[in-house]
Design a protein around this motif. Structure first.
Motif, PDB file in Angstrom:
ATOM      1  N   ALA A  73      19.845  -5.320  14.272  1.00  0.00           N
ATOM      2  CA  ALA A  73      19.675  -6.561  13.517  1.00  0.00           C
ATOM      3  C   ALA A  73      20.805  -7.517  13.871  1.00  0.00           C
ATOM      4  CB  ALA A  73      19.656  -6.298  12.014  1.00  0.00           C
ATOM      5  N   SER A  93      14.340 -13.394   1.599  1.00  0.00           N
ATOM      6  CA  SER A  93      14.478 -12.413   2.678  1.00  0.00           C
ATOM      7  C   SER A  93      15.636 -12.710   3.632  1.00  0.00           C
ATOM      8  CB  SER A  93      13.187 -12.341   3.501  1.00  0.00           C
ATOM      9  OG  SER A  93      13.029 -13.505   4.293  1.00  0.00           O
ATOM     10  N   GLN A 143      15.437 -13.832   6.303  1.00  0.00           N
ATOM     11  CA  GLN A 143      14.941 -13.483   7.639  1.00  0.00           C
ATOM     12  C   GLN A 143      14.400 -14.730   8.317  1.00  0.00           C
ATOM     13  OE1 GLN A 143      12.044 -10.355   7.507  1.00  0.00           O
ATOM     14  NE2 GLN A 143      12.521  -9.629   9.548  1.00  0.00           N
ATOM     15  N   PRO A 154      11.915 -11.617  14.046  1.00  0.00           N
ATOM     16  CA  PRO A 154      11.904 -10.502  13.079  1.00  0.00           C
ATOM     17  C   PRO A 154      13.231  -9.850  12.763  1.00  0.00           C
ATOM     18  CG  PRO A 154      10.006 -10.363  14.525  1.00  0.00           C
ATOM     19  CD  PRO A 154      10.849 -11.486  15.060  1.00  0.00           C
ATOM     20  N   ASN A 155      14.056  -9.536  13.760  1.00  0.00           N
ATOM     21  CA  ASN A 155      15.291  -8.807  13.465  1.00  0.00           C
ATOM     22  C   ASN A 155      16.517  -9.725  13.385  1.00  0.00           C
ATOM     23  OD1 ASN A 155      15.471  -9.341  16.240  1.00  0.00           O
ATOM     24  ND2 ASN A 155      16.641  -7.465  16.636  1.00  0.00           N
ATOM     25  N   PHE A 175      18.526 -12.533  11.045  1.00  0.00           N
ATOM     26  CA  PHE A 175      18.717 -13.052   9.695  1.00  0.00           C
ATOM     27  C   PHE A 175      19.743 -14.183   9.741  1.00  0.00           C
ATOM     28  CE2 PHE A 175      17.000  -8.882   9.443  1.00  0.00           C
ATOM     29  CZ  PHE A 175      16.270  -8.804   8.267  1.00  0.00           C
ATOM     30  N   LYS A 225      19.450  -7.761   2.377  1.00  0.00           N
ATOM     31  CA  LYS A 225      18.133  -7.857   3.012  1.00  0.00           C
ATOM     32  C   LYS A 225      18.121  -7.136   4.359  1.00  0.00           C
ATOM     33  CE  LYS A 225      16.847 -10.325  -0.451  1.00  0.00           C
ATOM     34  NZ  LYS A 225      16.015  -9.728  -1.514  1.00  0.00           N
ATOM     35  N   VAL A 226      19.215  -7.216   5.088  1.00  0.00           N
ATOM     36  CA  VAL A 226      19.309  -6.488   6.358  1.00  0.00           C
ATOM     37  C   VAL A 226      19.287  -4.983   6.103  1.00  0.00           C
ATOM     38  CG1 VAL A 226      20.784  -5.988   8.344  1.00  0.00           C
ATOM     39  CG2 VAL A 226      20.527  -8.343   7.543  1.00  0.00           C
ATOM     40  N   TYR A 278      15.799  -3.997   5.494  1.00  0.00           N
ATOM     41  CA  TYR A 278      15.064  -4.059   6.764  1.00  0.00           C
ATOM     42  C   TYR A 278      15.344  -2.826   7.622  1.00  0.00           C
ATOM     43  CZ  TYR A 278      14.013  -5.652  11.546  1.00  0.00           C
ATOM     44  OH  TYR A 278      13.547  -5.753  12.838  1.00  0.00           O
ATOM     45  N   LEU A 279      16.598  -2.360   7.637  1.00  0.00           N
ATOM     46  CA  LEU A 279      16.980  -1.247   8.502  1.00  0.00           C
ATOM     47  C   LEU A 279      16.634   0.115   7.916  1.00  0.00           C
ATOM     48  CD1 LEU A 279      20.504  -2.466   9.697  1.00  0.00           C
ATOM     49  CD2 LEU A 279      18.363  -2.500  10.994  1.00  0.00           C
ATOM     50  N   GLY A 331      14.828   0.529   4.592  1.00  0.00           N
ATOM     51  CA  GLY A 331      13.755   0.546   3.608  1.00  0.00           C
ATOM     52  C   GLY A 331      14.231   0.544   2.170  1.00  0.00           C
ATOM     53  N   THR A 351      18.177  -0.193  -0.441  1.00  0.00           N
ATOM     54  CA  THR A 351      19.575  -0.602  -0.432  1.00  0.00           C
ATOM     55  C   THR A 351      20.251  -0.226  -1.739  1.00  0.00           C
ATOM     56  OG1 THR A 351      21.128  -2.440  -0.101  1.00  0.00           O
ATOM     57  CG2 THR A 351      19.093  -2.933  -1.319  1.00  0.00           C
TER      58      THR A 351
END
Length: 489
Positions: free
Chosen positions: A231, A434, A436, A440-441, A443, A468-469, A472-473, A475, A477
């Protein structure tokens, strides 16, 4: 609260500061510290208000009544744990944040607010002195890698949080040292650079790798980051300055504020200069722009022993009273005097610069200006201005500093290579939910996403983007949200 009637018994009191004639002789911080008794009394002013609006006034959602209570009880470790749960860098915000939390303080409805910013600075400095501030990265790593582009407050906050989540973080910075505008935009008399270095060392001990002198999009291609890292977080800031395109703009002696401040900061830190030296020594200086950057230019010009310093504002002088269009708990548009203004500055309000005037060598010698009158709406908000007849005149100057803000992030290079979409203001488009981008990857956080803003907003953005990252990485947090206040209630 520890002292339920403290807000009635004690007045707001600020720490001592050096006299103007003393502090302009150097570039060091000049605000002192509270005594133990003063600090306890200032924390005691925090009232049991029921609904702490200061939480909403702070973009970080700092848990202010609780850390004030801990300060009153002199439980410094508890105070530090509460403060650091929402704010990665209280040593920065405690020095240079304009403190919107204080505007939202319930006490400020009819009295001076709690000195939240100063209390915050005292908590973190006491925490450092007592050894409470330690690396926090977990031993077990996630196996995921993240590139953070930009090492200003948003980038540092994102890096700190992502490292705390167990990811391996590399920060790319185009300057020779990390810190962004904290290092090269904020003068040392407001934020000495050892404060930044102390935090950078902690981040490095946590495992963050800083790659300086590396401009992504120039020294390294953007797609190399998206291919190499799981990311990428863009935290490059809003770096394109707003210009003043009037006749005479190309004359010698007219400069944007940020290169001027950067050069002075480098000079103070004994770092080499790459551009022609710009000094205010012995000159009549005009700073165009009435914000914090303009104030920093005033303080810097005074330290360079300018002959005179003037600051222009197109708007009329605000009232010292809260106007109708910024009611409590909003941050009010009121008249403020900075420490730089105290050191010597003639402030002009309701003045319009029409042209820069030249001498025979192509050097600026004066500004052609007029006074203006503003039309306002029923709430007192400015709508449009008109020049006053027979007010046109010249104001002599040999150095003009443009401090009228920033328009957007730089598009050429990094953003162009990534192909991210921009919004109507030229900022990188991303959802607030997001963070984002359209890649896609990739931010984005901070001024690059929301536009020119405050240091406290940059830290908040970096923290939220990191959450958010992490989702994303992995699923999920465990990083806290700024909306998750109350954990210490």
């Amino acid at each position: 609260m520890g002292h339920i009637t403290g807000f009635k018994e004690f007045d707001r009191e600020m720490p001592p500061k050096a006299a103007p004639q003393e502090r302009v002789a150097h570039n060091r911080e000049f605000v002192g510290l509270y005594s133990e008794d003063q600090l306890t009394k200032q924390a005691a002013r925090c009232m049991d208000c029921g609904i702490p609006f200061c939480h909403s006034g702070c973009p970080l959602g700092n848990i202010i009544p609780e850390f004030n209570d801990a300060v009153f009880k002199q439980d410094w470790e508890e105070a530090y744990q509460i403060l650091s749960s929402t704010n990665n860098f209280p040593e920065f915000t405690g020095r240079i944040c304009p403190a919107p939390c204080e505007s939202a303080c319930v006490l400020s409805i009819n009295r001076a607010p709690v000195a939240i910013e100063e209390i915050e600075k005292h908590i973190i400095e006491i925490a450092f002195s007592k050894g409470y501030v330690q690396p926090t990265a977990p031993v077990l790593k996630s196996g995921k890698t993240v590139a953070v582009v930009g090492s200003g407050p948003a980038g540092l906050a994102a890096a700190a949080q992502l490292t705390k989540a167990g990811h391996t973080v590399t920060v790319f910075e185009r300057d020779d040292l990390p810190g962004g505008l904290l290092r090269y935009g904020v003068p040392d008399f407001k934020l000495e650079k050892w404060v930044i270095d102390r935090r950078i060392q902690l981040l490095e001990e946590d495992g963050v790798v800083f790659r300086c002198n590396t401009e992504v999009g120039k020294n390294i291609l953007a797609d190399e980051l998206t291919r190499t890292f799981d990311a990428v977080v863009l935290c490059g800031g809003a770096t394109v300055p707003r210009d003043l395109p009037i006749p005479g703009r190309k004359l010698q002696g007219i400069h944007f504020a940020m290169p001027y401040l950067t050069q002075h900061n480098r000079r103070v830190s004994n770092l080499p200069l790459s551009d022609e030296e710009v000094l205010a020594t012995g000159l009549d200086v005009v700073v165009i722009g009435s914000g914090d950057t303009g104030s920093d230019c005033v303080g810097t010009a005074n330290r360079q022993q300018a002959r005179s310093v003037k600051q222009f504002a197109l708007m009329h002088q605000p009232s010292p009273e809260r106007p109708a269009h910024t009611p409590w708990p909003q941050e009010p548009a009121i008249f403020r005097t900075s420490t730089s203004h105290e050191e010597g500055c003639h402030r002009y309000w309701g003045i319009h610069t029409k042209a820069f005037l030249s001498d025979e060598l192509g050097q600026v010698r004066a500004l052609l200006v007029t006074d203006v009158t503003w039309e306002t709406d029923v709430l007192g908000r400015r709508i449009r201005f008109e020049e006053l007849e027979e007010s046109e005149r010249e104001i002599p100057c040999q150095l003009v500093l443009l401090a009228v803000g920033f328009t957007s992030p730089q598009y050429a290079g990094l953003l162009e290579q990534l192909g991210v979409a921009l919004d109507e203001r030229g900022n990188v488009r991303a959802s607030e939910h997001s963070y984002q981008t359209t890649v896609p990857n990739v931010f984005v956080a901070g001024d690059m996403r929301r536009g020119q803003s405050l240091v406290v907003w940059a830290i908040s953005e970096g923290r939220e983007a990191a959450r958010k990252v992490d989702v994303y990485l992995t699923g999920k947090t465990a990083l806290p949200s700024k909306n998750a206040v109350g954990m210490f209630h």
